[in-house]
Design a protein around this motif. Structure first.
Motif, mmCIF file in Angstrom:
data_model
loop_
_atom_site.group_PDB
_atom_site.id
_atom_site.type_symbol
_atom_site.label_atom_id
_atom_site.label_comp_id
_atom_site.label_asym_id
_atom_site.label_seq_id
_atom_site.Cartn_x
_atom_site.Cartn_y
_atom_site.Cartn_z
ATOM 1 N N VAL A 119 -13.238 -17.584 1.948
ATOM 2 C CA VAL A 119 -14.581 -17.925 1.459
ATOM 3 C C VAL A 119 -15.622 -17.616 2.530
ATOM 4 O O VAL A 119 -16.676 -17.054 2.235
ATOM 5 N N ARG A 120 -15.327 -17.968 3.774
ATOM 6 C CA ARG A 120 -16.279 -17.654 4.864
ATOM 7 C C ARG A 120 -16.478 -16.152 4.994
ATOM 8 O O ARG A 120 -17.586 -15.679 5.200
ATOM 9 N N ARG A 121 -15.397 -15.398 4.846
ATOM 10 C CA ARG A 121 -15.457 -13.949 5.024
ATOM 11 C C ARG A 121 -16.101 -13.256 3.822
ATOM 12 O O ARG A 121 -16.962 -12.392 3.983
ATOM 13 N N ARG A 146 -17.719 -14.763 1.025
ATOM 14 C CA ARG A 146 -18.892 -15.448 0.460
ATOM 15 C C ARG A 146 -18.989 -15.262 -1.065
ATOM 16 O O ARG A 146 -19.987 -14.769 -1.578
ATOM 17 N N ASP A 152 -19.379 -16.053 -5.133
ATOM 18 C CA ASP A 152 -20.276 -16.893 -5.929
ATOM 19 C C ASP A 152 -19.500 -18.033 -6.575
ATOM 20 O O ASP A 152 -20.014 -19.141 -6.720
ATOM 21 N N GLN A 203 -19.900 -26.006 3.594
ATOM 22 C CA GLN A 203 -20.198 -24.824 4.407
ATOM 23 C C GLN A 203 -20.945 -23.747 3.639
ATOM 24 O O GLN A 203 -21.665 -22.948 4.227
ATOM 25 N N THR A 204 -20.752 -23.699 2.315
ATOM 26 C CA THR A 204 -21.338 -22.654 1.487
ATOM 27 C C THR A 204 -21.954 -23.311 0.245
ATOM 28 O O THR A 204 -21.393 -23.246 -0.842
ATOM 29 N N CYS A 211 -22.153 -21.652 -3.270
ATOM 30 C CA CYS A 211 -20.899 -21.320 -3.949
ATOM 31 C C CYS A 211 -20.632 -22.360 -5.043
ATOM 32 O O CYS A 211 -21.037 -23.515 -4.938
#
Length: 192
Positions: free
Chosen positions: A4-6, A8, A10, A33-34, A37
């Motif tokens: 997910v960090r890499r 990103r 939706d 963190q996101t 999302c």
């Protein structure tokens, strides 16, 4: 979490039961963190405690793994637009759970409770929140209220901001909790 960090994404499809970290904790961390999302929880377990925990973690959708591929694809698109989605059996149980807590006077529902934050809404925003609680989409809201979809989206965004709601799932729960919507008032739609 690393993916997910890499990447990103939706929308993330997340299983409840996973090795090392369960899907609920992973969803909490991903959303912290996101924040843009969206997470849809998928499970074979149709248990209330998972549903409530997933909603509390900020999930925008909760589906059983027996969902058809077409409904799953539609769910991803729906959640990506900011709507929320619960499997029909789960929605029915949520309504049944909140139904006993809604005060009744005789055979009629009592006046809707006023949540402290609802006072910040304009009469039109309360109307939009009520209709969202009944399950209407933005296009259905626009038709019902004779407004453009852009105007409806503005109202929805203001409601989310004023009430610090993440998405429609939280708005629907709030509409039931405050008595704006009562069981039996949900819209009849065949959409997932």
């Amino acid at each position: 979490m690393a993916a997910v960090r890499r990447l990103r994404p939706d929308v993330v499809l997340m299983d409840i039961r996973m090795p090392a970290m369960d899907g609920l904790e992973a969803a909490r961390r991903i959303l912290a963190q996101t924040p843009d999302c969206r997470v849809i929880m998928l499970t074979t377990f149709d248990l209330d405690r998972y549903v409530y925990a997933a909603l509390a973690a900020g999930a925008s959708g909760f589906l059983l793994k027996d969902v058809t591929p077409a409904h799953l694809a539609a769910a991803v698109r729906l959640v990506d637009t900011g709507d929320a989605l619960l499997a029909p059996s789960i929605t029915r149980r949520l309504v049944e759970r909140f139904a006993p807590s809604i005060p009744r006077t005789g055979s009629d529902l009592a006046t809707p409770a006023v949540h402290r934050d609802l006072a910040a809404l304009t009469p039109r925003e309360r109307e939009v929140l009520t209709l969202m609680g009944r399950g209407l989409s933005n296009s259905e809201l626009a038709r019902e209220l004779t407004l453009s979809e852009a105007t409806v989206k503005t109202h929805v965004a203001r409601i989310f901001a004023k009430l610090t709601l993440r998405d429609r799932a939280q708005a629907v729960v709030l509409a039931y909790e405050t008595g704006l919507v009562s069981p039996g008032e949900a819209a009849n739609t065949s959409d997932p």
